[in-house]
Write a protein that holds these residues in place. Structure first.
Motif, PDB file in Angstrom:
ATOM      1  N   SER A 310       0.810  -1.427   0.184  1.00 25.57           N
ATOM      2  CA  SER A 310      -0.025   0.105  -0.014  1.00 25.57           C
ATOM      3  C   SER A 310       1.003   1.191   0.095  1.00 25.57           C
ATOM      4  CB  SER A 310      -0.929  -0.116   1.311  1.00 25.57           C
ATOM      5  OG  SER A 310      -0.072   0.219   2.451  1.00 25.57           O
ATOM      6  N   GLY A 311       0.536   2.227  -0.618  1.00 21.95           N
ATOM      7  CA  GLY A 311       1.406   3.694  -0.706  1.00 21.95           C
ATOM      8  C   GLY A 311       1.216   4.121  -1.911  1.00 21.95           C
ATOM      9  N   PRO A 312       1.540   5.517  -2.193  1.00 17.43           N
ATOM     10  CA  PRO A 312       1.447   6.053  -3.523  1.00 17.43           C
ATOM     11  C   PRO A 312       2.573   5.711  -4.411  1.00 17.43           C
ATOM     12  CG  PRO A 312       2.404   7.484  -1.854  1.00 17.43           C
ATOM     13  CD  PRO A 312       1.924   6.253  -1.228  1.00 17.43           C
ATOM     14  N   PRO A 313       2.248   6.215  -5.759  1.00 18.78           N
ATOM     15  CA  PRO A 313       3.166   5.749  -6.698  1.00 18.78           C
ATOM     16  C   PRO A 313       4.143   6.801  -6.788  1.00 18.78           C
ATOM     17  CG  PRO A 313       1.363   6.852  -7.812  1.00 18.78           C
ATOM     18  CD  PRO A 313       1.002   6.555  -6.371  1.00 18.78           C
ATOM     19  N   THR A 314       5.194   6.888  -7.425  1.00 24.21           N
ATOM     20  CA  THR A 314       6.285   7.900  -7.732  1.00 24.21           C
ATOM     21  C   THR A 314       5.365   9.243  -8.027  1.00 24.21           C
ATOM     22  OG1 THR A 314       8.330   8.601  -8.720  1.00 24.21           O
ATOM     23  CG2 THR A 314       6.498   7.388  -9.839  1.00 24.21           C
ATOM     24  N   THR A 315       6.060  10.442  -7.625  1.00 22.52           N
ATOM     25  CA  THR A 315       5.972  11.567  -8.205  1.00 22.52           C
ATOM     26  C   THR A 315       6.714  12.110  -9.287  1.00 22.52           C
ATOM     27  OG1 THR A 315       7.413  12.607  -6.511  1.00 22.52           O
ATOM     28  CG2 THR A 315       4.830  12.226  -6.089  1.00 22.52           C
ATOM     29  N   ARG A 316       7.794  11.184  -9.471  1.00 21.92           N
ATOM     30  CA  ARG A 316       8.912  11.752 -10.621  1.00 21.92           C
ATOM     31  C   ARG A 316       8.478  11.223 -12.044  1.00 21.92           C
ATOM     32  NH1 ARG A 316      11.867  10.286  -5.866  1.00 21.92           N
ATOM     33  NH2 ARG A 316      11.668   8.301  -6.048  1.00 21.92           N
ATOM     34  N   GLY A 317       9.166  11.628 -12.843  1.00 23.96           N
ATOM     35  CA  GLY A 317       8.870  11.141 -14.426  1.00 23.96           C
ATOM     36  C   GLY A 317       7.756  11.352 -14.898  1.00 23.96           C
ATOM     37  N   MET A 322       1.553  12.086 -14.648  1.00 25.93           N
ATOM     38  CA  MET A 322       0.308  11.867 -15.063  1.00 25.93           C
ATOM     39  C   MET A 322      -0.697  11.164 -14.009  1.00 25.93           C
ATOM     40  SD  MET A 322       0.624   9.943 -18.730  1.00 25.93           S
ATOM     41  CE  MET A 322       1.657   8.704 -18.320  1.00 25.93           C
ATOM     42  N   PHE A 323       0.142  10.447 -13.051  1.00 29.04           N
ATOM     43  CA  PHE A 323      -0.295   9.823 -11.896  1.00 29.04           C
ATOM     44  C   PHE A 323      -1.257  10.827 -11.024  1.00 29.04           C
ATOM     45  CE2 PHE A 323       2.591   6.139 -11.796  1.00 29.04           C
ATOM     46  CZ  PHE A 323       1.797   5.459 -12.741  1.00 29.04           C
ATOM     47  N   HIS A 324      -0.551  11.950 -10.863  1.00 31.89           N
ATOM     48  CA  HIS A 324      -1.027  13.083  -9.694  1.00 31.89           C
ATOM     49  C   HIS A 324      -1.755  14.106 -10.256  1.00 31.89           C
ATOM     50  CE1 HIS A 324       1.255  11.256  -6.416  1.00 31.89           C
ATOM     51  NE2 HIS A 324       1.950  10.665  -7.466  1.00 31.89           N
ATOM     52  N   SER A 325      -1.322  14.679 -11.507  1.00 32.96           N
ATOM     53  CA  SER A 325      -1.971  15.864 -12.077  1.00 32.96           C
ATOM     54  C   SER A 325      -2.998  15.552 -13.003  1.00 32.96           C
ATOM     55  CB  SER A 325      -0.763  16.685 -12.454  1.00 32.96           C
ATOM     56  OG  SER A 325      -0.156  16.210 -13.797  1.00 32.96           O
ATOM     57  N   VAL A 326      -2.926  14.415 -13.662  1.00 34.10           N
ATOM     58  CA  VAL A 326      -4.065  14.092 -14.540  1.00 34.10           C
ATOM     59  C   VAL A 326      -4.914  12.993 -14.378  1.00 34.10           C
ATOM     60  CG1 VAL A 326      -4.211  13.461 -17.078  1.00 34.10           C
ATOM     61  CG2 VAL A 326      -2.044  14.715 -16.509  1.00 34.10           C
ATOM     62  N   LEU A 327      -4.291  12.133 -13.723  1.00 28.64           N
ATOM     63  CA  LEU A 327      -5.225  10.771 -13.612  1.00 28.64           C
ATOM     64  C   LEU A 327      -5.690  10.656 -12.342  1.00 28.64           C
ATOM     65  CD1 LEU A 327      -2.825   8.158 -15.218  1.00 28.64           C
ATOM     66  CD2 LEU A 327      -4.974   9.138 -16.212  1.00 28.64           C
ATOM     67  N   LYS A 328      -5.154  11.471 -11.160  1.00 23.65           N
ATOM     68  CA  LYS A 328      -5.416  11.805  -9.864  1.00 23.65           C
ATOM     69  C   LYS A 328      -5.513  10.322  -9.080  1.00 23.65           C
ATOM     70  CE  LYS A 328      -6.922  16.111 -10.918  1.00 23.65           C
ATOM     71  NZ  LYS A 328      -5.616  17.119 -10.277  1.00 23.65           N
ATOM     72  N   PHE A 329      -4.710   9.544  -9.726  1.00 21.98           N
ATOM     73  CA  PHE A 329      -4.191   8.224  -8.934  1.00 21.98           C
ATOM     74  C   PHE A 329      -3.249   8.733  -7.771  1.00 21.98           C
ATOM     75  CE2 PHE A 329      -4.373   5.333 -13.142  1.00 21.98           C
ATOM     76  CZ  PHE A 329      -5.678   5.713 -13.131  1.00 21.98           C
ATOM     77  N   ASP A 330      -3.843   7.840  -6.509  1.00 20.66           N
ATOM     78  CA  ASP A 330      -3.048   8.061  -5.389  1.00 20.66           C
ATOM     79  C   ASP A 330      -2.619   6.740  -5.043  1.00 20.66           C
ATOM     80  OD1 ASP A 330      -1.957   9.259  -3.314  1.00 20.66           O
ATOM     81  OD2 ASP A 330      -3.723   9.901  -2.180  1.00 20.66           O
ATOM     82  N   GLN A 331      -3.469   5.985  -3.868  1.00 21.51           N
ATOM     83  CA  GLN A 331      -3.114   4.882  -3.543  1.00 21.51           C
ATOM     84  C   GLN A 331      -3.416   3.586  -4.396  1.00 21.51           C
ATOM     85  OE1 GLN A 331      -1.656   4.609  -0.364  1.00 21.51           O
ATOM     86  NE2 GLN A 331      -1.497   6.796  -0.067  1.00 21.51           N
ATOM     87  N   ASP A 332      -4.685   3.938  -4.754  1.00 28.14           N
ATOM     88  CA  ASP A 332      -5.321   2.700  -5.780  1.00 28.14           C
ATOM     89  C   ASP A 332      -4.828   2.965  -7.193  1.00 28.14           C
ATOM     90  OD1 ASP A 332      -6.662   0.472  -6.365  1.00 28.14           O
ATOM     91  OD2 ASP A 332      -8.681   1.722  -6.592  1.00 28.14           O
ATOM     92  N   ILE A 333      -3.590   2.474  -7.474  1.00 28.84           N
ATOM     93  CA  ILE A 333      -3.090   2.361  -8.894  1.00 28.84           C
ATOM     94  C   ILE A 333      -3.335   0.932  -9.245  1.00 28.84           C
ATOM     95  CG2 ILE A 333      -0.714   2.357 -10.077  1.00 28.84           C
ATOM     96  CD1 ILE A 333      -1.378   5.099  -9.515  1.00 28.84           C
ATOM     97  N   PRO A 334      -3.796   0.791 -10.581  1.00 28.55           N
ATOM     98  CA  PRO A 334      -4.087  -0.430 -11.151  1.00 28.55           C
ATOM     99  C   PRO A 334      -2.661  -0.823 -11.553  1.00 28.55           C
ATOM    100  CG  PRO A 334      -5.450   1.157 -12.002  1.00 28.55           C
ATOM    101  CD  PRO A 334      -4.371   2.102 -11.369  1.00 28.55           C
ATOM    102  N   HIS A 335      -2.842  -2.277 -11.861  1.00 26.70           N
ATOM    103  CA  HIS A 335      -1.288  -2.946 -11.724  1.00 26.70           C
ATOM    104  C   HIS A 335      -1.018  -2.834 -13.199  1.00 26.70           C
ATOM    105  CE1 HIS A 335      -0.530  -4.695  -8.025  1.00 26.70           C
ATOM    106  NE2 HIS A 335      -1.772  -5.232  -7.691  1.00 26.70           N
ATOM    107  N   ILE A 336      -1.891  -2.935 -14.079  1.00 29.60           N
ATOM    108  CA  ILE A 336      -1.518  -2.916 -15.497  1.00 29.60           C
ATOM    109  C   ILE A 336      -2.144  -1.522 -15.967  1.00 29.60           C
ATOM    110  CG2 ILE A 336      -1.781  -4.326 -17.708  1.00 29.60           C
ATOM    111  CD1 ILE A 336      -2.332  -6.825 -15.828  1.00 29.60           C
ATOM    112  N   LEU A 337      -1.319  -0.916 -16.882  1.00 24.96           N
ATOM    113  CA  LEU A 337      -1.642   0.289 -17.453  1.00 24.96           C
ATOM    114  C   LEU A 337      -1.630   0.287 -19.057  1.00 24.96           C
ATOM    115  CD1 LEU A 337       0.042   2.921 -15.013  1.00 24.96           C
ATOM    116  CD2 LEU A 337      -2.331   2.034 -15.031  1.00 24.96           C
ATOM    117  N   TYR A 338      -2.461   0.876 -19.572  1.00 27.43           N
ATOM    118  CA  TYR A 338      -2.439   0.849 -21.281  1.00 27.43           C
ATOM    119  C   TYR A 338      -2.884   2.204 -21.657  1.00 27.43           C
ATOM    120  CZ  TYR A 338      -4.190   0.363 -26.192  1.00 27.43           C
ATOM    121  OH  TYR A 338      -4.405   0.574 -27.446  1.00 27.43           O
ATOM    122  N   ASP A 339      -2.010   2.858 -22.252  1.00 28.26           N
ATOM    123  CA  ASP A 339      -2.246   4.343 -22.548  1.00 28.26           C
ATOM    124  C   ASP A 339      -3.434   4.525 -23.550  1.00 28.26           C
ATOM    125  OD1 ASP A 339      -1.160   3.475 -25.197  1.00 28.26           O
ATOM    126  OD2 ASP A 339       0.411   5.059 -25.250  1.00 28.26           O
TER     127      ASP A 339
END
Length: 403
Positions: A310-317, A322-339
Motif C-alpha cells: 500500500s502507498g502512493p506511486p512515484t511523483t517523479r518522471g 500523470m498519476f498525480h496531476s492528470v489521472l488523480k491516482f493516489d493509493q489505488d494504482i492499477p497494476h496494468i496500464l494501457y495508454d
C-alpha cells in the motif's frame, strides 16, 4: 630509514603498475593472435587496465576466466577506449567465467557477431548508482543467436542486460539490479526472456521499439517465469536518454512493440507500474523516421502474479506527473496500464482493433487494469477489464519456445 621506506613503497607501486600493463598487453596479444577455434585463458586475480580489450574478425573463440569474482578485469580510471571488452565482426564467440568492473563506457559490447554466448559473466560499476556509470553492462547489438545465461549486471546508467537490433535471443537465469533498466530487449526479433530476477532497478524489464535504428521493428518476444520485484530505484540515467523517462516503480514496460507475450511472471512491489503498455507517441518525442511504427500491438498479458505494498506511486518522471496531476491516482494504482493509443489505420468503424493486434489481458492474480485514454487527452480513463478479456495465439519465436 623513512626515506628508504618511501622509496621501497614507490618501487613497489611502480612494479605493480608495470605488472598490470604487462597483463593487459599479454591479454590483448592473445586476443589478436588466437587462431579460429582457440581459447583465450584469463588468470585468477584482479587486474586493472587503462584501455579496452578487443577481439575482431575471429571464429569459434572462447574467452574464459577462472570464475565470477575470481577473474576480475577492472577498468577504473580507464583512459583509452570506452568498453571494457569489445567483440566485433565475429562468429560463434563464448565469453565466460569472469567479471568486468567500472568501464568508462559499456562493460562488454559485441557488434555484428553471429553466435554470441555470455555465460557466468558479471558486469558491474562499483559504488552507488550514478549517471557517470557506463550505459550498458552486457551489450550485444546487431547480433544473431544471442545467449545470456547465468549473468549478473549491476549499476548501468541505461540497461544492465541489453540486447538491441538482434535476432534469435535467449536471456535466462540472470540477475540485474541497481541499473536504470534491468533487462532490455530493443528492436529485436525472436526473443525469450525467462527465469531471471530483476530487482531494485528503476524499471525491471523493458521491451522497446525505437526510431532511427538500422533494424526497424522487433517483435515475437516472450517474457515468462521471471521474478520482477522492488524496482523503485530513482532514475539516474543521463538527461536525454530514452530510459530517463522511465518512472521508478516500473516492473515491465512495453513501448511500441508488437507480438509480445508475458506470462507466469511475479511482479511484486513495483510501486508505480506493474506492467505498462504504451505507444511511442506518449513520449511526445518527434518522429522523423518514416519506417518507424510507434504503436504497441498484439500484446498478451496472462497468468502473472501482481502484488504491491500500500502507498502512493512515484511523483517523479512522466508517469509520476500523470498519476498525480492528470489521472488523480493516489493509493489505488492499477497494476496494468494501457495508454489507449491505437493505430487509427487499423481500427474498424466501431473503433475495434483487428483480432491479432489486440491488447489481451486475462487470468492474472490480483489483476487490475486502466485504459488511460491518452489518445483523447485522458478524458475517459477506464478501469473496465472487459475490453481486454481476449486471447491471442501464443507467440512463436523460432527458438523452440524456451527451455
Amino acid at each position: 630509514m623513512k626515506q628508504y621506506a618511501l622509496l621501497l613503497v614507490a618501487c613497489l607501486f611502480a612494479s605493480i603498475g608495470r605488472a598490470q600493463t604487462d597483463v593487459q598487453k599479454r591479454y590483448q596479444t592473445q586476443l589478436i593472435m588466437v587462431d579460429d577455434g582457440g581459447v583465450v585463458e584469463l588468470d585468477a586475480g584482479t587486474f586493472t587496465f587503462s584501455g579496452s580489450l578487443s577481439l575482431q574478425d575471429k571464429k569459434k573463440i572462447t574467452i574464459r576466466g577462472k570464475g565470477v569474482d575470481k577473474t576480475i578485469l577492472s577498468f577504473k580510471g580507464q583512459t583509452d577506449g570506452a568498453e571494457g571488452l569489445r567483440v566485433s565482426d565475429a562468429e560463434n564467440i563464448v565469453i565466460e567465467n569472469l567479471t568486468i568492473q567500472d568501464s568508462k563506457g559499456d562493460g562488454i559490447k559485441t557488434m555484428n557477431v553471429k553466435g554470441i554466448t555470455f555465460r557466468n559473466v558479471k558486469v558491474e560499476w562499483t559504488g552507488p548508482p550514478k549517471a557517470a556509470n557506463g550505459g550498458y553492462g552486457l551489450y550485444p547489438v546487431q547480433c544473431d543467436n544471442v545467449v545470456i545465461d547465468n549473468c549478473i549486471a549491476i549499476g548501468a546508467s541505461d540497461a544492465g542486460i541489453y540486447v538491441g537490433q538482434s535476432r534469435g535471443i535467449v536471456v535466462k537465469n540472470s540477475k540485474a539490479y541497481h541499473n536504470v533498466a534491468g533487462i532490455e530487449i530493443e528492436n529485436s526479433r525472436n526473443a525469450e526472456v525467462f527465469d531471471n530476477e530483476a530487482y531494485e532497478n528503476t524499471g525491471g524489464i523493458l521491451v522497446f521499439d525505437l526510431p532511427d535504428l538500422v533494424q526497424k521493428q522487433g517483435g515475437n518476444v516472450r517474457v515468462y517465469n521471471n521474478y520482477v520485484h522492488d524496482n523503485n530505484l530513482p532514475n539516474f540515467a543521463p538527461e536525454g536518454n530514452i530510459v530517463a523517462g522511465v518512472s521508478d516503480g516500473t516492473g515491465l514496460l512495453i513501448l511500441a512493440a508488437s507480438n509480445v507475450e508475458v506470462f507466469d511472471n511475479r511482479f511484486i512491489n513495483n510501486q508505480s507500474v506493474g506492467t505498462g503498455i504504451i505507444s511511442y507517441l506518449l513520449t511526445e518525442r518527434p518522429i522523423t523516421d518514416k519506417g518507424y511504427y510507434p504503436f504497441s500491438t498484439g500484446i498478451s498479458i496472462h497468468d502473472n502474479v501482481y502484488e504491491r505494498k500500500s502507498g502512493p506511486p512515484t511523483t517523479r518522471g512522466r508517469f509520476g506527473k500523470m498519476f498525480h496531476s492528470v489521472l488523480k491516482f493516489d493509493q489505488d494504482i492499477p497494476h496494468i496500464l494501457y495508454d489507449g493509443i491505437a493505430d487509427p489505420a487499423t481500427l474498424d468503424k466501431n473503433g475495434n482493433m483487428p483480432a491479432d493486434k489486440r491488447i489481451c489481458i486475462r487470468n492474472n492474480e490480483n489483476q487490475s487494469i486502466a485504459n488511460l485514454d491518452a489518445a483523447q487527452g485522458f478524458q475517459h480513463v477506464s478501469r473496465d477489464a472487459a475490453p481486454f478479456d481476449c486471447q491471442l495465439e501464443p507467440v512463436k519465436t523460432t527458438l523452440g519456445n524456451g527451455r
